[in-house]
Design a protein around this motif. Structure first.
Motif, PDB file in Angstrom:
ATOM      1  N   LEU A   3      66.223  -1.228  44.162  1.00  0.00           N
ATOM      2  CA  LEU A   3      65.320  -0.076  44.045  1.00  0.00           C
ATOM      3  C   LEU A   3      63.892  -0.441  44.454  1.00  0.00           C
ATOM      4  CD1 LEU A   3      66.512   1.522  40.669  1.00  0.00           C
ATOM      5  CD2 LEU A   3      67.142   2.184  42.990  1.00  0.00           C
ATOM      6  N   GLY A   4      63.775  -1.229  45.470  1.00  0.00           N
ATOM      7  CA  GLY A   4      62.470  -1.538  46.040  1.00  0.00           C
ATOM      8  C   GLY A   4      61.732  -2.664  45.348  1.00  0.00           C
ATOM      9  N   SER A  21      70.260   1.088  51.574  1.00  0.00           N
ATOM     10  CA  SER A  21      69.344  -0.037  51.696  1.00  0.00           C
ATOM     11  C   SER A  21      68.265  -0.007  50.624  1.00  0.00           C
ATOM     12  CB  SER A  21      68.701  -0.023  53.090  1.00  0.00           C
ATOM     13  OG  SER A  21      67.756  -1.055  53.223  1.00  0.00           O
ATOM     14  N   PHE A  22      67.883   1.249  50.177  1.00  0.00           N
ATOM     15  CA  PHE A  22      66.874   1.353  49.132  1.00  0.00           C
ATOM     16  C   PHE A  22      67.427   0.865  47.795  1.00  0.00           C
ATOM     17  CE2 PHE A  22      65.121   3.898  45.629  1.00  0.00           C
ATOM     18  CZ  PHE A  22      63.803   3.445  45.671  1.00  0.00           C
ATOM     19  N   ILE A  23      68.675   1.227  47.491  1.00  0.00           N
ATOM     20  CA  ILE A  23      69.270   0.780  46.242  1.00  0.00           C
ATOM     21  C   ILE A  23      69.398  -0.736  46.224  1.00  0.00           C
ATOM     22  CG2 ILE A  23      71.365   0.859  44.820  1.00  0.00           C
ATOM     23  CD1 ILE A  23      71.735   3.735  45.717  1.00  0.00           C
ATOM     24  N   TRP A  24      69.908  -1.288  47.279  1.00  0.00           N
ATOM     25  CA  TRP A  24      70.038  -2.752  47.316  1.00  0.00           C
ATOM     26  C   TRP A  24      69.774  -3.249  48.731  1.00  0.00           C
ATOM     27  CZ3 TRP A  24      69.506  -7.031  45.018  1.00  0.00           C
ATOM     28  CH2 TRP A  24      70.021  -8.213  45.532  1.00  0.00           C
ATOM     29  N   ASN A  25      68.675  -3.994  48.891  1.00  0.00           N
ATOM     30  CA  ASN A  25      68.317  -4.572  50.171  1.00  0.00           C
ATOM     31  C   ASN A  25      68.706  -6.044  50.135  1.00  0.00           C
ATOM     32  OD1 ASN A  25      66.924  -5.766  52.388  1.00  0.00           O
ATOM     33  ND2 ASN A  25      65.445  -4.066  52.370  1.00  0.00           N
ATOM     34  N   GLY A  63      63.846  -9.171  41.625  1.00  0.00           N
ATOM     35  CA  GLY A  63      64.173  -9.474  40.228  1.00  0.00           C
ATOM     36  C   GLY A  63      62.959  -9.920  39.440  1.00  0.00           C
ATOM     37  N   CYS A  64      62.096 -10.699  40.084  1.00  0.00           N
ATOM     38  CA  CYS A  64      60.883 -11.169  39.402  1.00  0.00           C
ATOM     39  C   CYS A  64      59.966 -10.004  39.054  1.00  0.00           C
ATOM     40  CB  CYS A  64      60.156 -12.164  40.303  1.00  0.00           C
ATOM     41  SG  CYS A  64      58.683 -12.869  39.544  1.00  0.00           S
ATOM     42  N   SER A  65      59.859  -9.028  39.973  1.00  0.00           N
ATOM     43  CA  SER A  65      59.025  -7.860  39.725  1.00  0.00           C
ATOM     44  C   SER A  65      59.576  -7.032  38.573  1.00  0.00           C
ATOM     45  CB  SER A  65      58.937  -7.008  41.000  1.00  0.00           C
ATOM     46  OG  SER A  65      58.180  -5.845  40.764  1.00  0.00           O
ATOM     47  N   TRP A  66      60.910  -6.848  38.547  1.00  0.00           N
ATOM     48  CA  TRP A  66      61.528  -6.089  37.431  1.00  0.00           C
ATOM     49  C   TRP A  66      61.324  -6.807  36.088  1.00  0.00           C
ATOM     50  CZ3 TRP A  66      62.455  -1.293  37.421  1.00  0.00           C
ATOM     51  CH2 TRP A  66      62.910  -0.620  38.561  1.00  0.00           C
TER      52      TRP A  66
END
Length: 306
Positions: free
Chosen positions: A24-25, A13-17, A28-31
């Motif tokens: 990773l938490g 779930s941490f890798i992909w929620n 896409g906008c944050s990355w």
């Protein structure tokens, strides 16, 4: 045992929620924001680095070192140049002195007449010592400068050219030659001694104008009687001034510094004889820490017994 509801999915779930669309938490906008930040950040660092390098390059010359204050001019070197500053050989064994002969042969190849034929690169600067040759400023638009020819034949009995007897530079007769040069320093102009008081008495009667004189003597006073006669060959009694200044590899790639050949006629055999050779000039210094600064020491051991 039932799974914990809050921890259900664990590391997956941490890798992909999939519920929050987070990798990773982060969304896409944050990355994207982080990526843009670091692109700008490292771009600015690279720009600052490139800018400082370019600013430094603007202060450097293509033709000479910007700072020469730590250069202690000039070094004095010789051929042959054994690793331990010792010339040790047996007159009766050619294999012991042939490496010295080959070293001088290789060194003097650049001074062969056929190498200096090109009139666009070389010029005659006279067969007597003269004043400095002015070929313009380093940073001028004069381009590549000519160099003075230096005739190998001027080295006399140490030229290795006159006849078959001299091809071994005296090593086979127990009368070895040394070929000596001042090391190259861009734009350096050695100045002759200001007065006779700064040179040994033995040099004074032979001293010529426009020359940096050289003199060899026994390193130890008690060995003076072991050295015997010494004779100097070259253009004058030292290094003539018309070969200076040196303009560097870019402007004078074919440059040949003047040479002095030193022949030792009567070195006592089967004993160690230490010799010191020094050049004398107003702007030439010596240092105990650097044994090649303006001088050199060498030990001769010439054996006659098998």
């Amino acid at each position: 045992m039932p799974a914990n509801k809050d921890g259900d999915g664990g590391w997956k779930s941490f890798i992909w929620n999939s519920d929050k669309k987070e990798f990773l938490g982060r969304t896409g906008c944050s990355w994207l924001k982080i990526f843009i930040f670091y692109v700008i950040f490292y771009g600015c660092l690279a720009g600052i680095f490139i800018g400082t390098i370019q600013a430094m390059l603007l202060t450097l010359s293509n033709y000479k070192p910007t700072y020469q204050d730590r250069v202690a001019p000039p070094g004095l070197s010789h051929s042959p140049r054994p690793d331990k500053a010792e010339i040790n050989y047996n007159i009766n064994d050619e294999s012991t002195y042939l490496p010295y002969v080959n070293h001088i042969d290789a060194f003097l190849k650049a001074y062969n007449e056929d190498v200096q034929k090109d009139d666009t690169k070389f010029e005659e600067c006279g067969d007597k010592p003269q004043f400095y040759t002015d070929r313009g400023e380093l940073e001028s638009d004069n381009g590549v400068r000519k160099a003075c020819r230096f005739r190998r034949e001027w080295l006399g009995e140490c030229s290795g050219q006159k006849d078959e007897k001299l091809k071994n530079y005296g090593f086979d007769d127990g009368q070895p030659c040394l070929i000596v040069k001042l090391n190259r320093i861009v734009n350096f102009m050695p100045r002759p001694p200001a007065s006779n008081d700064s040179i040994p008495e033995a040099v004074r009667p032979k001293l010529q104008g426009n020359v940096i004189p050289i003199h060899c003597s026994s390193k130890r006073e008690e060995e003076a009687n072991l050295l015997g006669q010494i004779k100097y060959f070259g253009l004058g009694t030292g290094f003539p001034l018309q070969y200076y200044p040196y303009y560097g590899k870019l402007l004078q790639p074919q440059y040949l510094q003047p040479l002095v050949a030193i022949k030792f006629y009567n070195i006592t055999t089967d004993v160690d004889v230490r010799v010191e050779c020094k050049v004398y000039g107003e702007n030439i210094d010596y240092s105990e820490k650097d044994r090649s600064q303006g001088r050199f020491d060498i030990k001769f051991t010439i054996k006659t017994k098998s």
